[in-house]
Design an enzyme around this catalytic site. Structure first.
Site, short mmCIF file in Angstrom:
data_model
loop_
_atom_site.label_atom_id
_atom_site.label_comp_id
_atom_site.label_asym_id
_atom_site.label_seq_id
_atom_site.Cartn_x
_atom_site.Cartn_y
_atom_site.Cartn_z
N ARG A 145 0.86 -1.17 0.00
CA ARG A 145 0.00 0.00 0.00
C ARG A 145 0.90 1.22 0.00
O ARG A 145 2.09 1.12 0.29
CB ARG A 145 -0.93 0.02 1.21
CG ARG A 145 -0.22 0.25 2.54
CD ARG A 145 -1.18 0.22 3.70
NE ARG A 145 -1.94 1.46 3.81
CZ ARG A 145 -1.64 2.47 4.63
NH1 ARG A 145 -0.57 2.40 5.40
NH2 ARG A 145 -2.38 3.55 4.70
N TYR A 179 -2.10 15.42 12.35
CA TYR A 179 -1.41 14.14 12.56
C TYR A 179 -0.17 14.03 11.68
O TYR A 179 0.85 13.49 12.10
CB TYR A 179 -2.38 12.99 12.25
CG TYR A 179 -1.73 11.62 12.28
CD1 TYR A 179 -1.25 11.09 13.48
CD2 TYR A 179 -1.61 10.87 11.12
CE1 TYR A 179 -0.65 9.84 13.50
CE2 TYR A 179 -1.02 9.62 11.14
CZ TYR A 179 -0.55 9.11 12.33
OH TYR A 179 0.04 7.87 12.35
#
Lengths: 317, 346
Positions: free
Chosen positions: B223, B316
């Protein structure tokens, strides 16, 4: 799914009911290494129908020149084990999956108690190779019906020495689980593979003696049970198909030309899980994967081993 | 394929940059104008020739410089390499996977000769040639995992599988996007994903874990993940934060195209044969906004993704300080034209 093409290199009758098969890579190259406790799924084309059965790899994981499996001839064979015994000959070629391990040794375990019943000895053959190589502390307890059914006993006696304990039922020898499981040091793991009654007994005793759940390991591949035929609808594929008595739902789906995910085909790994969209009857869950709550919800089913008793069953595939 | 390896730095004077060939093969991660977490896992099969997905382990023009940078980072902080004692089988699995794939895929640069368990490994770009006994750690000068971790681009974590979850029980981590191996080693899947925002509610992590527990030998998956980094710095770890954290305050309209880099991680997951562990590879690719803008399609798409990014994710990913400057700069390239789906540069 990536598969390996293999050729049967040797066949040996080990006991009246057990045959040992040696597979080599069709192109002569090394096979992938694997870890103790692994299995492969063997794909057999029997009269135009594909049978796929899981078998534990028995050889040493370090020996990549060949794979070894042993097959017990089942009394109520759906075709697979009988075909392996009666029809498979040296030189024949099949496809097998890459090794999968659903019964691995706990690497951090301080001691390992292996309990085998009958053909359940097979996954332990490769685990023992790993335990010996790493110098781990272990005991192997192997129970079988009668002397002629004790497959690989002399090999194990030789390889495991005093760590090997065998119990011949016909001689009145019994494995005393209370004694075995009540006095093991902290950090011991127990592994069981064998008939259902043995697996259940070990799990129950271990739990009653307060063993932590993650120190208790079992493997029990289920053969899809023979049942009554029923019909099901595959919603996304827009098909209605019949599941015959001796075929599993997964096999019927595949036979209808619909591609389905799978891995162990024995109700263990969870890979083939399907969503049940609708049903008017009872789902007969035979797997070891779904929780009791999931089974009761009637929303999921493992088509590799489970069946249904209903007029209408709609699956999301 | 014969690669030319550049001399460049990932720290201090930051001479790192991408050649046009490297820009074109950059794993641009945005196929559409919006970004949200998903289980974006796909088979890590042999990809298009010349792409970063062509081989199991990708090597590029930055190989030698990155290995030198790893060495510096590891020397400054030996805690970037850790392996718990039950991971030795997994270490050898890593050696086999990395040596076999590099020798097979880049025969001009690497070779592996086996004589039973006696293996001879040659790494020409780094000038290494060693003979050792496979499975016997005493025949190498260091842990087998450290030995090959130093010779491959990217970070590697070895995950032990037990109790229905995965544990990060070994790692070689020098090019990380602000996470700490020393902090995470020995942690389980749920523990190390604890800080990721908005995924618990989505059930993403539970589904991904279930999938990985069944990851099969011979069928690796991958991924892409991404963030943004100021300067082409590989070592953006919490341990070295004093060296790079304040760089975030230096971005302005004049230097944004040069300083701000898109950092894409090609994360690959391989089931390992002997240990039944999983190798988690994180191969980091850095590209400056100026380099991205050589392909207007990418600049437009990146502008749209960043403009509408959820505030939790901006925070984040550590982009709060410079996010407005980047969006403003990228807006210059975005004429609003509809872009078809896909990550291709043109």
């Amino acid at each position: 799914m990536n598969m390996i093409n293999i050729k049967v290199a040797a066949i040996e009758q080990v006991t009246p009911l057990v045959k040992h098969f040696t597979f080599v890579n069709k192109d002569g190259t090394a096979l992938p290494a694997f870890s103790g406790g692994s299995h492969v799924v063997v794909s057999l084309d029997i009269n135009g129908r594909v049978h796929r059965n899981p078998y534990s790899l028995m050889g040493s994981p370090e020996d990549t020149s060949a794979y070894h499996i042993s097959v017990r001839k089942q009394e109520k064979s759906r075709g697979g084990s009988e075909y392996m015994h009666e029809n498979v000959a040296v030189g024949m070629q099949f496809k097998i999956t890459y090794p999968v391990n659903l019964f691995s040794l706990a690497k951090k375990g301080r001691k390992h108690i292996l309990i085998a019943g009958g053909i359940g000895i097979t996954p332990f053959m490769s685990q023992i190779a790993d335990l010996k190589r790493t110098g781990a502390d272990y005991e192997l307890h192997y129970a079988f019906r009668s002397p002629e059914h004790g497959a690989f006993v002399s090999e194990l006696e030789q390889g495991c020495g005093t760590k090997f304990h065998c119990y011949t039922d016909s001689n009145g020898e019994r494995l005393n689980l209370d004694e075995l499981l009540s006095q093991q040091p902290l950090g011991t793991h127990v592994y069981v593979c064998g008939p259902n009654s043995m697996v259940v007994a070990v799990l129950e005793k271990a739990r009653n003696f307060g063993w932590p759940e993650n120190h208790i390991h079992s493997e029990q591949f289920l053969a899809p049970p023979i049942g009554e035929p029923f019909k099901m609808q595959l919603a996304r594929s827009n098909k209605e198909i019949l599941v015959p008595a001796e075929m599993s739902m997964l096999e019927a789906i595949e036979a209808a030309g619909v591609e389905a995910d799978f891995l162990c085909r024995g109700g263990v790994c969870g890979r083939c899980e399907l969503q049940v969209l609708e049903t008017d009857g009872a789902l007969m869950h035979n797997d070891h994967f779904l929780t009791d709550a999931e089974k009761a919800s009637c929303k999921k089913i493992m088509p590799c081993v489970s069946r249904a008793k209903c007029e209408r069953l709609v699956l999301d595939i | 394929m014969v690669l030319g390896f550049k001399q460049e730095t990932f720290r201090d004077d930051y001479t790192y940059c991408n050649s046009p060939r490297e820009i074109k093969r950059f794993p641009f991660p945005f196929a559409e104008d919006r970004y949200m977490y998903s289980v974006n896992i796909e088979p890590h099969g042999k990809g298009k020739e010349g792409s970063v997905f062509e081989f199991a382990l990708d090597i590029d023009e930055h190989y030698v410089a990155e290995c030198i940078d790893k060495e510096i980072t590891l020397e400054q902080d030996p805690g970037r390499y850790e392996s718990l004692s039950h991971m030795m089988d997994a270490q050898w699995d890593f050696v086999e996977l990395s040596m076999e794939s590099l020798a097979r895929d880049y025969p001009e640069h690497f070779s592996l000769k086996k004589n039973g368990l006696q293996w001879t490994w040659e790494n020409k770009p780094l000038g290494i040639k060693d003979t050792f006994t496979f499975g016997d750690a005493s025949t190498l000068a260091m842990d087998p995992f450290e030995y090959m971790g130093r010779q491959a681009q990217g970070d590697f974590v070895l995950l032990d599988q037990r109790d229905e979850t995965l544990y990060a029980d070994a790692g070689f981590v020098t090019t990380q996007a602000d996470w700490s191996l020393a902090f995470n080693v020995g942690m389980s899947w749920k523990e190390w994903h604890g800080p990721v925002p908005r995924v618990t509610e989505l059930g993403v992590m539970d589904r991904a874990l279930k999938y990985l527990l069944n990851l099969q030998l011979g069928s690796p998956v991958r991924r892409l993940n991404w963030t943004m980094t100021i300067n082409p710095r590989l070592d953006t770890s919490p341990e070295s934060f004093p060296r790079w954290g304040s760089d975030r305050n230096t971005v302005n309209a004049d230097n944004v195209g040069d300083r701000v880099h898109l950092r894409v991680e090609l994360q690959s997951l391989f089931r390992l044969p002997r240990s039944n562990a999983i190798m988690f590879g994180v191969r980091c690719y850095l590209i400056s906004l100026n380099e991205i803008a050589t392909y207007p399609r990418w600049a437009k798409r990146l502008h749209r993704v960043l403009k509408d990014l959820h505030p939790d994710l901006i925070e984040y990913k550590g982009m709060t300080k410079f996010h407005p400057t980047v969006v403003e700069w990228l807006a210059n390239f975005d004429d609003g034209v509809i872009l078809e789906l896909g990550t291709q540069p043109e």
